[in-house]
Design a protein around this motif. Structure first.
Motif, PDB file in Angstrom:
ATOM      1  N   ARG A   1       0.838  -1.196   0.000  1.00  0.00           N
ATOM      2  CA  ARG A   1       0.000   0.000   0.000  1.00  0.00           C
ATOM      3  C   ARG A   1       0.875   1.249   0.000  1.00  0.00           C
ATOM      4  O   ARG A   1       1.957   1.262   0.591  1.00  0.00           O
TER       5      ARG A   1
ATOM      6  N   ARG B   1      -3.978   0.909  -2.828  1.00  0.00           N
ATOM      7  CA  ARG B   1      -3.431  -0.423  -3.102  1.00  0.00           C
ATOM      8  C   ARG B   1      -2.496  -0.388  -4.311  1.00  0.00           C
ATOM      9  O   ARG B   1      -2.757   0.319  -5.297  1.00  0.00           O
TER      10      ARG B   1
ATOM     11  N   ASP C   1     -10.192  -2.975  -4.571  1.00  0.00           N
ATOM     12  CA  ASP C   1      -9.634  -3.400  -3.286  1.00  0.00           C
ATOM     13  C   ASP C   1     -10.737  -3.852  -2.330  1.00  0.00           C
ATOM     14  O   ASP C   1     -10.668  -4.932  -1.729  1.00  0.00           O
ATOM     15  N   LYS C   2     -11.761  -3.045  -2.195  1.00  0.00           N
ATOM     16  CA  LYS C   2     -12.843  -3.314  -1.237  1.00  0.00           C
ATOM     17  C   LYS C   2     -13.605  -4.588  -1.575  1.00  0.00           C
ATOM     18  O   LYS C   2     -13.988  -5.358  -0.686  1.00  0.00           O
TER      19      LYS C   2
ATOM     20  N   ARG D   1      -7.938  -5.148   3.175  1.00  0.00           N
ATOM     21  CA  ARG D   1      -8.736  -4.214   3.967  1.00  0.00           C
ATOM     22  C   ARG D   1      -9.542  -4.959   5.036  1.00  0.00           C
ATOM     23  O   ARG D   1     -10.176  -5.983   4.743  1.00  0.00           O
TER      24      ARG D   1
ATOM     25  N   ARG E   1     -13.296  -5.093   3.992  1.00  0.00           N
ATOM     26  CA  ARG E   1     -13.562  -5.580   2.642  1.00  0.00           C
ATOM     27  C   ARG E   1     -14.808  -6.465   2.597  1.00  0.00           C
ATOM     28  O   ARG E   1     -15.198  -7.084   3.591  1.00  0.00           O
TER      29      ARG E   1
ATOM     30  N   GLY F   1      -2.533   4.625   1.706  1.00  0.00           N
ATOM     31  CA  GLY F   1      -3.493   3.533   1.791  1.00  0.00           C
ATOM     32  C   GLY F   1      -3.938   2.971   0.462  1.00  0.00           C
ATOM     33  O   GLY F   1      -4.570   1.905   0.418  1.00  0.00           O
TER      34      GLY F   1
END
Length: 344
Positions: A199, A218, A276-277, A300, A303, A216
């Protein structure tokens, strides 16, 4: 980072390259190398007598990285890859499409013509790479065509030609005409447990640029890849560390849609968070997060991994797409005997 003796230093937008004698060099980032702000990291390459580059040995990556082989006891603890049928996959993709419209404000519409081209080109790259679609999964398809510069999230389905578009945005890939800038290679690049991404720390380089975006964001690492040198008419190839990441939100994100990077794939911050999420290409990372704290720490905590997550980024070039080529060839083939028969 390895620093050679008497290095020459070049400062670029979002990057710092160190190179001896005019040849850029770098080492593989450690798993926690979020402090690095460069994009593509060209590697030193040896040359043969005729000036051709000598490929690195196949058993070991040019950075000295050897793919990790897990002990049998660890591999046995890995949870299974999520698998749903095609109907459930389409429902999941519909939900992701709705989320995409809300979470990615820079989303763009995809025409039927573009969808057809991207799916056809992606299939071609997958076939060439021997990558088999054995379960419904998301593919990140990137069109490096300088006049297009788009990314499209596509649901790929086994035994079903009707793949589904989830969403699309502008991106920036490697450019030409600038020294030490490489053309992003086409192919299939996978986010597997062989490499651990990182990150961004959000630090600025000496030009005030956050090369990987704010803290933060990615950074997906696809390892060392051969790429054409965009500044050379010969298009000689060298090796770059291929990554996909966000970019500076103030100076560079507004330029997405044009070739601009040193070889990596720059994406909007909102798309970075979305991928990412929802863990769109983290299928293998999710497995390893159950047994390896390094992967768990990277992902995360909030996530919501999708059941149709995949691992692949497919880079295509729509400049190579000729939809009528097969049809034209077929017409010519069919026309031949008819003309001969008429003459007879």
């Amino acid at each position: 980072m390895f620093v050679p003796r008497h290095p020459t230093v070049w400062a670029m937008a979002g990057s710092l390259l160190l190179a001896p004698g005019g040849l850029a060099a770098a080492q593989t980032p450690a798993p926690d190398a979020a402090s690095q702000t460069e994009e593509s990291r060209p590697e030193k390459s040896s040359t043969q007598g005729n000036g051709a580059q000598t490929p690195a040995p196949t058993q070991e990556a040019p950075d000295g990285h050897v793919p990790y082989t897990p002990p049998p006891e660890e591999a046995a603890q890995l949870p299974p890859m999520p698998v749903v049928d095609n109907e459930e996959a389409r429902k999941e993709a519909d939900g992701l499409t709705r989320d995409f419209r809300h979470e990615v404000p820079v989303a763009l519409k995809v025409s039927t013509a573009r969808k057809t081209a991207w799916i056809a080109l992606a299939r071609q790259q997958l076939e060439q790479a021997g990558y088999v679609i054995d379960r419904p999964q998301v593919l990140v398809v990137v069109d490096r065509n300088p006049s297009v510069q788009r990314l499209c999230l596509i649901l790929a389905l086994p035994n079903d030609p009707d793949w589904q578009v989830i969403g699309s945005t502008k991106v920036s890939t490697g450019t030409t005409g600038r020294k030490y800038y490489y053309i992003t290679p086409t192919g299939v690049f996978t986010n597997t447990a062989d490499r651990l991404g990182y990150r961004a720390l959000g630090t600025k380089n000496e030009n005030g640029i956050r090369g990987n975006g704010i803290k933060g964001m990615r950074v997906w690492d696809f390892g060392w890849q051969w790429a054409e040198k965009g500044w050379l008419p010969s298009r000689e190839k060298g090796q770059i560390r291929l990554e996909m990441h966000a970019t500076d939100p103030v100076y560079l994100e507004q330029r997405l849609g044009h070739t601009a990077s040193e070889g990596c794939i720059r994406i909007p911050a909102s798309l970075n968070v979305f991928i990412d999420k929802h863990g769109l290409i983290d299928a293998e990372y999710e497995q390893w997060a159950a047994v390896d704290m390094r992967f768990k720490a990277l992902l995360r905590p909030d996530r919501k991994p999708t059941a149709i997550s995949g691992v692949a980024v497919v880079v295509v070039d729509s400049a190579d797409y000729h939809p009528d080529s097969d049809k034209t060839a077929a017409l010519k083939e069919n026309a031949g005997p008819s003309k001969l028969a008429a003459r007879g």
